[in-house]
Design a protein around this motif. Structure first.
Motif: not given
Length: 472
Positions: A259-262, A264-276
């Motif tokens: 679900a998280k990879i999906l 990222v593919l849609e938004d081209q963005s993410f957050t690191r674990l423990g990050g904001k």
């Protein structure tokens, strides 16, 4: 041959300013379009794909700085993104410097000289042309120096055609096939032939990493995000920015990670674990699996929406047993590689040994073949690799040419396939014997076999027979 014209986009809310710039650039061979504000420019850029953008800073709806930032985001996947010149009012040099920090190529202060405008645009077009030439040269070098998928079978020729079509695009690719068929090599070839070839190529085997660490590997983590996270660490998506990420055995991921990879593919963005902080990454994804994903979807082990997202294009690699005609080429290629690496004098494979290689079903596919050839080269004595140098399981393979075919144990082979195999074995044996007797002289061997030289050469190529192996 007529070359494509450069594309220039003029963005200014004042019609007279746009007209003046267009008239000043008439001496440059370029296609010029106009936009009256940043929002209109953003919509036009998607379809027009300009090389140069001349942008006023003060505009309604979307100013020049906002357009510059948006442009950097949506155009970052292009091999050669457009170059932007911002046009500012006199005394606004500080704003111009900020724009250049945000990605602008240069700036002009009003009122500017016409020659100054032409000079800046010409410099930009020259730089774009140079970048494109460099990319073209590097791609050509990559095609010549990279390790390619070896084979002349119809299946491999079709894969080459697919790669030629897919590589220049940015679509996601799903590579399927049994273990050992060369999925990672194919993914690397796609990257090498793509506009992202200068960018990073990052790989990750999803089956080799514990499930509780997969997300940290993919998205990175901040210091203290979990026990053992002693410092900040970027993930695979972040490392692959402007390049390609290859996810092998993608079917082994948990549904939560899928679900998280999906996203990222849609938004081209993410957050690191423990990050904001939101991290943007422009990545081309190539995935691979040896499982049937439709079956995995059926049992609830794989997300259907991710399946469609990662397989805009699917390339199926056949098992080695379904392209046996490539075995001689592969065997001879790796024979040369390992003989050179290990300092062995082995130059050719005996007809009987090649027949056993050809007949074997290769459950481990090319990876197993490579292992067998290396082991056999190390054990071989003299210039010829014989059947005695092969592993025990290959020595026991029943040979069709000896008349020991078991008609009750043909497996999936049809009569036509068995007939073709027998004919290939016969042709290989008699051609190699003729070449051996003539010291590798193709013309003499052709006369000995009562066939035309060109016909013999064609058969030798199809059977993977190298004439150099028969010269003393």
């Amino acid at each position: 041959m007529e070359t494509c014209k450069a594309k220039i986009l003029i963005v200014d809310d004042e019609g007279t300013a746009r007209y003046a710039m267009r008239k000043a650039l008439q001496s440059i061979s370029a296609d010029i379009k106009e936009a009256k504000d940043g929002q209109a420019a953003l919509e036009l850029i998607q379809s027009y794909q300009p090389d140069v953008v001349l942008c006023d800073m003060n505009m309604p709806k979307m100013n020049g700085m906002d357009l510059l930032k948006a442009l950097a985001s949506i155009q970052s996947g292009r091999a050669v993104p457009p170059l932007v010149v911002v046009i500012t009012a006199y005394g606004s040099e500080k704003i111009a410097v900020e724009a250049m920090k945000a990605g602008a190529f240069d700036y002009l202060s009003k009122p500017y000289e016409i020659d100054e405008l032409r000079l800046v645009v010409k410099k930009m077009l020259d730089q774009i042309a140079l970048k494109r030439e460099n990319i073209k040269l590097k791609q050509e070098v990559g095609k010549k120096t990279g390790i390619d998928i070896i084979g002349d079978s119809p299946a491999i020729q079709q894969i080459h055609r697919l790669v030629d079509k897919v590589a220049p695009t940015d679509v996601t690719v799903l590579i399927t096939g049994e273990s050992g068929t060369g999925k990672e090599l194919l993914a690397r070839n796609i990257h090498r032939a793509s506009p992202r070839a200068d960018g990073p190529y990052i790989t990750m085997n999803c089956a080799a990493i514990p499930r509780d660490l997969v997300e940290s590997e993919l998205f990175g983590h901040e210091k203290g995000a979990f026990t053992g996270a002693i410092d900040q660490r970027p993930g695979k998506f972040e490392l692959a920015h402007q390049g390609t990420l290859f996810l092998d055995e993608i079917a082994d991921m948990s549904l939560d990670t899928q679900a998280k990879i999906l996203r990222v593919l849609e938004d081209q963005s993410f957050t690191r674990l423990g990050g904001k902080d939101v991290i943007h990454a422009n990545v081309r994804l190539i995935s691979a699996t040896n499982k049937n994903l439709e079956n995995e979807i059926g049992i609830g082990a794989f997300r259907r929406d991710l399946y469609y997202r990662i397989k805009v294009m699917e390339i199926k690699l056949p098992p080695l047993r379904q392209r046996r005609e490539d075995i001689p080429l592969l065997a001879n290629y790796y024979l040369d590689q390992f003989a050179s690496r290990h300092g062995k004098p082995v130059k050719r494979i005996s007809a009987l040994a090649m027949r056993r290689l050809y007949e074997y079903d290769w459950p481990g596919n090319i990876r197993q073949l490579i292992h067998v050839i290396e082991q056999s080269v190390v054990l071989a004595e003299g210039e010829k690799l014989t059947i005695e140098d092969l592993p025990f399981e290959l020595q026991q393979t029943q040979t069709s040419a000896s008349g020991t075919i078991d008609i009750h144990n043909l497996g999936a082979a049809s009569f036509a396939q068995m007939k073709a195999q027998v004919m290939a074995d016969f042709e290989r044996t008699i051609i190699e014997k003729a070449l051996g007797e003539t010291n590798g002289n193709v013309s003499q061997a052709a006369r000995l076999l009562l066939m035309k030289r060109q016909f013999l050469q064609a058969k030798m190529k199809r059977l993977g027979i190298a004439v150099t192996r028969h010269r003393k």
